[in-house]
Design a protein around this motif. Structure first.
Motif, PDB file in Angstrom:
ATOM      1  N   ILE A  17      35.936  41.553  37.843  1.00 36.28           N
ATOM      2  CA  ILE A  17      36.544  41.172  36.565  1.00 36.28           C
ATOM      3  C   ILE A  17      35.992  42.017  35.417  1.00 36.28           C
ATOM      4  N   LEU A  18      34.689  42.238  35.406  1.00 33.20           N
ATOM      5  CA  LEU A  18      34.088  43.038  34.331  1.00 33.20           C
ATOM      6  C   LEU A  18      34.564  44.487  34.371  1.00 33.20           C
ATOM      7  N   VAL A  19      34.640  45.064  35.557  1.00 33.65           N
ATOM      8  CA  VAL A  19      35.123  46.445  35.680  1.00 33.65           C
ATOM      9  C   VAL A  19      36.580  46.519  35.230  1.00 33.65           C
ATOM     10  N   GLU A  20      37.390  45.554  35.629  1.00 36.05           N
ATOM     11  CA  GLU A  20      38.792  45.541  35.218  1.00 36.05           C
ATOM     12  C   GLU A  20      38.928  45.371  33.707  1.00 36.05           C
ATOM     13  N   LEU A  21      38.066  44.583  33.117  1.00 35.17           N
ATOM     14  CA  LEU A  21      38.082  44.405  31.664  1.00 35.17           C
ATOM     15  C   LEU A  21      37.778  45.727  30.960  1.00 35.17           C
ATOM     16  N   SER A  26      39.702  50.336  28.013  1.00 35.37           N
ATOM     17  CA  SER A  26      39.697  51.790  27.961  1.00 35.37           C
ATOM     18  C   SER A  26      41.112  52.362  27.973  1.00 35.37           C
ATOM     19  N   SER A  27      41.977  51.826  28.821  1.00 33.71           N
ATOM     20  CA  SER A  27      43.335  52.370  28.881  1.00 33.71           C
ATOM     21  C   SER A  27      44.199  51.888  27.721  1.00 33.71           C
ATOM     22  N   SER A  28      43.685  50.961  26.912  1.00 34.43           N
ATOM     23  CA  SER A  28      44.397  50.513  25.709  1.00 34.43           C
ATOM     24  C   SER A  28      44.132  51.427  24.520  1.00 34.43           C
ATOM     25  N   LEU A  29      43.111  52.264  24.634  1.00 30.85           N
ATOM     26  CA  LEU A  29      42.750  53.160  23.537  1.00 30.85           C
ATOM     27  C   LEU A  29      43.551  54.451  23.616  1.00 30.85           C
ATOM     28  N   THR A  30      43.887  54.989  22.462  1.00 29.50           N
ATOM     29  CA  THR A  30      44.576  56.276  22.437  1.00 29.50           C
ATOM     30  C   THR A  30      43.572  57.381  22.771  1.00 29.50           C
ATOM     31  N   THR A 122      43.393  50.894  44.691  1.00 33.88           N
ATOM     32  CA  THR A 122      44.431  51.901  44.443  1.00 33.88           C
ATOM     33  C   THR A 122      45.584  51.295  43.650  1.00 33.88           C
ATOM     34  N   GLY A 123      45.971  50.077  43.976  1.00 26.00           N
ATOM     35  CA  GLY A 123      47.019  49.389  43.222  1.00 26.00           C
ATOM     36  C   GLY A 123      46.603  49.155  41.775  1.00 26.00           C
ATOM     37  N   LEU A 124      45.354  48.769  41.577  1.00 24.25           N
ATOM     38  CA  LEU A 124      44.846  48.585  40.214  1.00 24.25           C
ATOM     39  C   LEU A 124      44.798  49.914  39.464  1.00 24.25           C
ATOM     40  N   ALA A 125      44.500  50.995  40.172  1.00 24.64           N
ATOM     41  CA  ALA A 125      44.507  52.325  39.541  1.00 24.64           C
ATOM     42  C   ALA A 125      45.918  52.705  39.096  1.00 24.64           C
ATOM     43  N   ALA A 126      46.902  52.405  39.938  1.00 25.01           N
ATOM     44  CA  ALA A 126      48.295  52.704  39.587  1.00 25.01           C
ATOM     45  C   ALA A 126      48.719  51.877  38.369  1.00 25.01           C
ATOM     46  N   PHE A 127      48.326  50.594  38.352  1.00 18.57           N
ATOM     47  CA  PHE A 127      48.636  49.755  37.194  1.00 18.57           C
ATOM     48  C   PHE A 127      47.951  50.291  35.938  1.00 18.57           C
ATOM     49  N   ASP A 128      46.722  50.735  36.058  1.00 18.01           N
ATOM     50  CA  ASP A 128      45.988  51.281  34.925  1.00 18.01           C
ATOM     51  C   ASP A 128      46.685  52.526  34.372  1.00 18.01           C
ATOM     52  N   GLY A 133      50.389  54.808  30.264  1.00 15.65           N
ATOM     53  CA  GLY A 133      51.689  55.388  29.916  1.00 15.65           C
ATOM     54  C   GLY A 133      52.382  54.687  28.762  1.00 15.65           C
ATOM     55  N   ILE A 134      52.061  53.418  28.528  1.00 14.95           N
ATOM     56  CA  ILE A 134      52.673  52.694  27.415  1.00 14.95           C
ATOM     57  C   ILE A 134      51.738  52.629  26.206  1.00 14.95           C
ATOM     58  N   THR A 135      50.615  53.350  26.304  1.00 16.61           N
ATOM     59  CA  THR A 135      49.668  53.450  25.189  1.00 16.61           C
ATOM     60  C   THR A 135      49.930  54.767  24.476  1.00 16.61           C
TER      61      THR A 135
END
Length: 180
Positions: A17-21, A26-30, A122-128, A133-135
């Motif tokens: 959970i912490l790593v995903e957070l 991180s992926s929310s930042l420009t 790998t699925g979480l990486a694809a989602f990330d 892509g939407i950031t």
């Protein structure tokens, strides 16, 4: 050994959970919010360029672009290695925690102990990458998903190999004990 892993399972899930957070934030930042180039320029300056002689002769294709000191400049090329090292490292941690969290679910099935955590990471990486892509100012890259997946499989294989060695050592020391 297996009992210890089962008893610590909640901590491994907390690690996931912490790593995903961290990944989500991180992926929310420009790119401009994340770049390390101004920091490197400020503290390294134009005269201090560590690894310059090593990087000068380095070039390769990544994500459809030729990466090199000549094409990217010193700070951009150095940042490339920092960013890709972060990709590998954070997914190494994610693979490690997912593997340990799911370990007891697949008793005596080594294929699933490898495959399920690897595909989860790998699925979480694809989602990330989709989230990137939407950031604004970010673009998703399949090459990054592959790098992330490689980081997670490295951790999973190392963890399972260490668990195997520990279990084997314990069996030699206590051949009649049932707790492995």
């Amino acid at each position: 050994m297996h009992k210890k892993l089962k008893n610590n399972q909640k901590w491994f899930w907390l690690g996931v959970i912490l790593v995903e957070l961290v990944l989500f934030i991180s992926s929310s930042l420009t790119y401009k919010q994340q770049t390390t180039i101004p920091f490197m320029e400020k503290y390294l300056g134009s005269n201090n360029r560590p690894f310059y002689s090593f990087l000068k002769g380095t070039g390769f294709h990544y994500g459809g672009k030729y990466q090199s000191l000549g094409n990217d400049g010193y700070f951009n090329f150095l940042e490339f290695f920092i960013r890709k090292g972060a990709h590998f490292g954070i997914y190494f941690l994610l693979g490690l925690f997912i593997c340990l969290a799911l370990y007891s679910y697949f008793s005596n099935n080594w294929f699933l102990r490898i495959f399920i955590p690897w595909m989860s990471a790998t699925g979480l990486a694809a989602f990330d990458e989709f989230h990137q892509g939407i950031t604004g100012g970010r673009s998703p890259m399949i090459a990054d998903v592959i790098l992330d997946s490689f980081g997670s499989i490295c951790a999973i294989l190392i963890v399972l190999f260490i668990i195997y060695l520990i279990s084997r050592h314990q069996k030699k020391r206590h051949p009649f004990s049932m707790e492995y």
